[in-house]
Scaffold this active site. Structure first.
Site, mmCIF file in Angstrom:
data_model
loop_
_atom_site.group_PDB
_atom_site.id
_atom_site.type_symbol
_atom_site.label_atom_id
_atom_site.label_comp_id
_atom_site.label_asym_id
_atom_site.label_seq_id
_atom_site.Cartn_x
_atom_site.Cartn_y
_atom_site.Cartn_z
ATOM 1 C CB CYS A 56 8.673 38.736 -9.175
ATOM 2 S SG CYS A 56 7.500 39.798 -8.394
ATOM 3 C CG HIS B 191 16.308 35.174 -4.504
ATOM 4 N ND1 HIS B 191 15.620 34.372 -3.742
ATOM 5 C CD2 HIS B 191 15.911 35.431 -5.424
ATOM 6 C CE1 HIS B 191 14.510 34.287 -4.571
ATOM 7 N NE2 HIS B 191 14.644 34.823 -5.673
ATOM 8 N NE ARG C 49 8.743 33.203 -2.248
ATOM 9 C CZ ARG C 49 9.614 33.922 -3.071
ATOM 10 N NH1 ARG C 49 8.776 34.719 -3.794
ATOM 11 N NH2 ARG C 49 10.992 34.340 -3.055
ATOM 12 C CG ASP C 50 10.888 33.267 -6.625
ATOM 13 O OD1 ASP C 50 10.156 33.835 -7.713
ATOM 14 O OD2 ASP C 50 12.121 33.777 -6.582
ATOM 15 C CG HIS D 69 15.168 35.174 -10.541
ATOM 16 N ND1 HIS D 69 14.049 34.600 -10.820
ATOM 17 C CD2 HIS D 69 14.955 35.505 -9.372
ATOM 18 C CE1 HIS D 69 13.149 34.511 -9.558
ATOM 19 N NE2 HIS D 69 13.766 35.121 -8.852
ATOM 20 C CG ASN E 122 14.256 31.664 -8.407
ATOM 21 O OD1 ASN E 122 12.881 31.461 -8.851
ATOM 22 N ND2 ASN E 122 14.776 32.056 -7.394
HETATM 23 N N1 COA Z 1 -2.624 37.796 3.683
HETATM 24 C C1 COA Z 1 -3.882 37.402 3.510
HETATM 25 N N2 COA Z 1 -4.950 38.676 2.813
HETATM 26 C C2 COA Z 1 -4.349 39.893 3.203
HETATM 27 C C3 COA Z 1 -2.622 40.117 3.417
HETATM 28 C C4 COA Z 1 -2.162 38.885 3.937
HETATM 29 N N3 COA Z 1 -0.524 38.828 3.872
HETATM 30 N N4 COA Z 1 -2.462 41.222 3.357
HETATM 31 C C5 COA Z 1 -3.604 41.849 3.161
HETATM 32 N N5 COA Z 1 -4.625 41.085 2.942
HETATM 33 C C6 COA Z 1 -6.096 41.399 2.663
HETATM 34 C C7 COA Z 1 -6.710 42.341 3.389
HETATM 35 O O1 COA Z 1 -7.244 41.563 4.611
HETATM 36 C C8 COA Z 1 -7.773 42.995 2.807
HETATM 37 O O2 COA Z 1 -9.009 41.980 2.516
HETATM 38 P P1 COA Z 1 -10.387 42.391 2.208
HETATM 39 O O3 COA Z 1 -10.404 42.891 1.189
HETATM 40 O O4 COA Z 1 -11.167 41.139 2.220
HETATM 41 O O5 COA Z 1 -10.573 43.140 3.321
HETATM 42 C C9 COA Z 1 -7.041 42.902 1.312
HETATM 43 O O6 COA Z 1 -6.083 42.036 1.383
HETATM 44 C C10 COA Z 1 -6.496 44.354 0.757
HETATM 45 O O7 COA Z 1 -5.515 44.657 1.892
HETATM 46 P P2 COA Z 1 -4.660 45.668 1.905
HETATM 47 O O8 COA Z 1 -3.698 45.893 3.076
HETATM 48 O O9 COA Z 1 -5.070 47.030 1.327
HETATM 49 O O10 COA Z 1 -3.584 45.213 0.929
HETATM 50 P P3 COA Z 1 -3.140 45.551 -0.627
HETATM 51 O O11 COA Z 1 -4.287 44.906 -1.659
HETATM 52 O O12 COA Z 1 -2.737 46.910 -0.909
HETATM 53 O O13 COA Z 1 -1.984 44.535 -0.931
HETATM 54 C C11 COA Z 1 -0.148 43.154 -0.145
HETATM 55 C C12 COA Z 1 -0.897 44.668 -0.382
HETATM 56 C C13 COA Z 1 1.357 43.354 0.236
HETATM 57 C C14 COA Z 1 -0.915 42.311 0.671
HETATM 58 C C15 COA Z 1 -0.184 42.564 -1.508
HETATM 59 O O14 COA Z 1 0.190 43.360 -2.559
HETATM 60 C C16 COA Z 1 0.805 41.233 -1.680
HETATM 61 O O15 COA Z 1 0.230 40.229 -0.914
HETATM 62 N N6 COA Z 1 1.647 41.164 -2.311
HETATM 63 C C17 COA Z 1 2.556 40.219 -2.576
HETATM 64 C C18 COA Z 1 3.094 40.146 -3.781
HETATM 65 C C19 COA Z 1 4.198 38.887 -3.833
HETATM 66 O O16 COA Z 1 4.016 37.876 -3.015
HETATM 67 N N7 COA Z 1 4.978 38.927 -5.111
HETATM 68 C C20 COA Z 1 5.950 38.095 -5.167
HETATM 69 C C21 COA Z 1 7.018 37.868 -4.170
HETATM 70 S S1 COA Z 1 8.205 39.026 -4.236
HETATM 71 ZN ZN ZN Z 2 12.633 35.565 -6.919
#
Ligand code: COA
Ligand code: ZN
Length: 334
Positions: free
Chosen positions: A247, A214, A22-23, A216, A256
């Protein structure tokens, strides 16, 4: 200071939790095939790790590498005794993940407002509301929850993150029923005395909740920080095979602390991790091929502390030369 092990006492049990899939993978650019991810998790499952973070149910636009989370979770083998966890940032994520429920949901938000906006595109307050709703859904499904708090030891954009902010966020989730919290040093800003102080404060305030560290290795302090936490009584560590990780939404983030290097150190310190270091090193050797570049892990290159090298022929010659001049001389002259 808590003791790690005492003469004659049972060695301290330490739980090693690998986050490479994942990370580690989320920072990689070249997509790793779903088949390879599944095979790799299956191999990791046989190394004695306590927990494996398999993937994340985040937006595929945010983390394209893990867009196949659903399929990976459906296809991996669940080895008894190993916990399989997944990262979840919002309600949509938990709805997806519940189809093939993991053993735990690892919820994520940042203690830094700026990093939360960069990483999750919402304020910390909005994340808290999302995650409390995720906890309600998880409780209904009977899946326990851990909460990972990013930037617990500093933010690469804001600087210091006050310990009270971290502990207050932890309190929100522990009081709502989370079984544990992970204090994440997202960009390697933590240093040993800070780690010891925050872990100690957490353990005093939440004596019954689990605590994971956790860290890094961004500034080379990963193992030192883990050791400080161990001495402060922490018994759960996230680490990433090969030292992969970072990240994508935290400037300057790198890998990490390396799982096999940490396992090697913990074994020397007399801890019982249950990890088969040889099997873990085999996996670490494979991982470089999977991501297509060299990894920062050290033990895989240097060998374990007592993996001895053959004695060069020149040593025998030098020994003979050292003895020869003495041969045949009177006893007191030698
Ligand atoms: N899984 C799949 N799709 C997702 C989702 C999820 N968990 N959360 C939102 N979406 C989709 C929505 O369905 C929407 O789809 P569409 O454009 O087809 O309608 C789109 O993403 C936008 O949704 P929204 O709620 O507006 O999300 P956002 O664009 O503001 O993003 C997060 C918010 C949290 C979903 C996004 O920033 C994210 O996944 N971040 C993770 C970052 C990460 O993992 N970083 C490293 C780990 S620390
Ligand atoms: Zn991390």
């Amino acid at each position: 200071m808590n003791r790690v092990s005492t003469g004659g006492a049972a060695p301290q049990r330490v739980f090693l939790q690998d986050v490479a899939m994942r990370d580690g993978l989320q920072a990689e650019t070249a997509f790793v095939a779903t088949d390879d991810k599944v095979a790799f998790v299956d191999a990791l499952s046989r190394t004695g790790l306590a927990k494996i973070e398999v993937t994340s149910f985040t937006s595929p636009k945010a983390i394209p590498m893990l867009a196949d989370a659903d399929e990976v979770m459906r296809r991996i083998e669940r080895v008894p005794g190993v916990e399989y966890t997944v990262l979840v940032p919002n309600v949509r994520g938990v709805e997806r993940a519940l189809v093939t429920p993991p053993d735990e949901f690892n919820l994520v938000m940042s203690c830094s407002e700026t990093h939360n906006l960069a990483n999750l595109r919402m304020t910390r307050a909005a994340s808290v509301l999302q995650l409390l709703e995720v906890m309600r859904l998880s409780a209904q499904a009977g899946v326990p929850v851990n909460v990972s708090l990013s930037c617990s030891f500093g933010c690469p954009m804001e600087g210091e993150v006050p310990a009270e902010v971290v502990l207050d966020h932890a309190a929100t989730f522990v009081e709502a029923g989370a079984r544990g919290v992970t204090l994440c040093d997202t960009t390697g800003m933590a240093y040993p005395s800070q780690v010891a102080a925050l872990c100690d404060a957490y353990r005093r305030r939440f004596p019954r909740a689990m605590l994971t560290l956790h860290v890094h290795n961004t500034r080379g302090m990963g193992l030192a920080n883990a050791l400080a936490a161990l001495h402060a009584g922490v018994d759960r560590f996230d680490a990433s095979l090969g030292g992969l990780g970072g990240c994508p939404y935290a400037p300057g983030a790198t890998g990490n602390v390396c799982t096999e290097d940490l396992a090697h150190m913990l074994a020397l310190e007399g801890c019982r991790t249950g990890v088969d270091l040889s099997a873990l090193l085999d996996c670490a050797r494979r991982l470089g091929g999977l991501v297509g570049h060299a990894l920062p892990g050290q033990v895989v290159k240097a060998g374990r502390r007592l993996d001895l090298h053959p004695v060069p022929a020149s040593v025998a010659e030098a020994r003979d030369r050292a003895v020869a001049p003495l041969a045949g001389r009177p006893e007191q002259a030698r």
